[in-house]
Design a protein around this motif. Sequence first.
Motif, PDB file in Angstrom:
ATOM      1  N   CYS A  64       0.914  -1.212  -0.028  1.00 43.74           N
ATOM      2  CA  CYS A  64      -0.034   0.055  -0.109  1.00 43.74           C
ATOM      3  C   CYS A  64       0.826   1.219   0.137  1.00 43.74           C
ATOM      4  N   ARG A  93       0.369  -7.809  -4.918  1.00 43.92           N
ATOM      5  CA  ARG A  93       0.601  -6.353  -5.293  1.00 43.92           C
ATOM      6  C   ARG A  93      -0.236  -6.226  -6.664  1.00 43.92           C
ATOM      7  N   ALA A 111      -3.711  -4.872  -6.945  1.00 45.82           N
ATOM      8  CA  ALA A 111      -3.992  -3.565  -6.803  1.00 45.82           C
ATOM      9  C   ALA A 111      -4.632  -2.989  -8.297  1.00 45.82           C
TER      10      ALA A 111
END
Length: 375
Positions: free
Chosen positions: A122, A248, A251
């Motif tokens: 994040c 990841r 995202a």
Amino acid sequence: MLYFCIAVLPCGRKPAEGKKTPLKSPLSGCMEKVPGIAACVAIALPCWFLGLAFPLVGGPVFAILAGMLVALAWKPPARGKAQAGIAFTGKKVLQCAVVLLGFGLNLVEIARVGALSLPIICSTVATALVVAYVVGKLLRMPSDITTLIGVGSSICGGSAIAATAPVIKARDEDVAQSISVIFLFNVVAALVFPTLGSMLGMSNEGFGLFAGTAVNDTSSVTAAAAAWDGMHPGANALDQAAIVKLTRTLAIIPITLALGIWMARRESRAAASADGAGKLGGFSLRRAFPTFILFFLVAALVTTLAALAGVPEGALEPLKTLSKFFIVMAMAAIGLNTDVVSLVKSGGKPILLGFVCWVCIAAVSLGMQHALGLW
């Protein structure tokens, strides 16, 4: 493959309003795309095998370069009927490739192993997006290429660019340039990061986390982690890095949704302004949501349920391979539609933007690990 069928079937064209142009049949609409699709396949096949032989470069980069070289001799007027298929490959086949990427995501495994990396992911994603926006403004760069380099740096390189480009309606030149910038720093990271990690005294787990959060493309993450394992016998940083990288990748969903909403609102405001209205009109969340991202999520759910049901992991491997080949095809199409001269002239600022994003992501990844006591 459901999404690919949906994308292919509605190939007939509607006549312009007020004209009596006969409606083409779906079959004729699809057939006119065949020459262009075949050209993209012809370029993609050798590039696919080159990518297998040189994974650090990868098939998509070879395909973009090959497409641009072919375009130097095969200009748009000469392409004629092939152009429809080239445009189709660069848009619809690219979206289908993103959907098929979902068959490589087991959400249960990501939740089990990747949760530890979530704060770092994040932080790095947010850092890259903010840095790209600020530096892009300072350099007075077009918003589309700034966005593509930002998401490519922060999420998963070429896959994120492939997912984002249709949402923001980016030009093929911007996609090609973004992929090239991401590739440059992927290679540097794969070569430099293992030595950097050793100099910093990182643990095997720490380097896996670092590679998974600070290197962009999957092939480069694999190369960096494999190099680390080779330098440290008995280490298993590769598995850790791969899971972090897959985490990841998720995202893509919130980023593309946010961009879809932003684009829809911007278009609604433009339409309202053109009509002389002073308020936002015509916005719909359903229309703003990128449909292919919904199918991407469905594919990930199918993969997760299949794993829970005991289906062998290799059963979905052909779909993952097809996804990678579709990306190579789409990059060939984008290369064919790219003006090499314009690309070279505007190359300095995108490279500088990519460098700043790359350095900031690496620094934040290391800083967050240190702050969380993971290194």
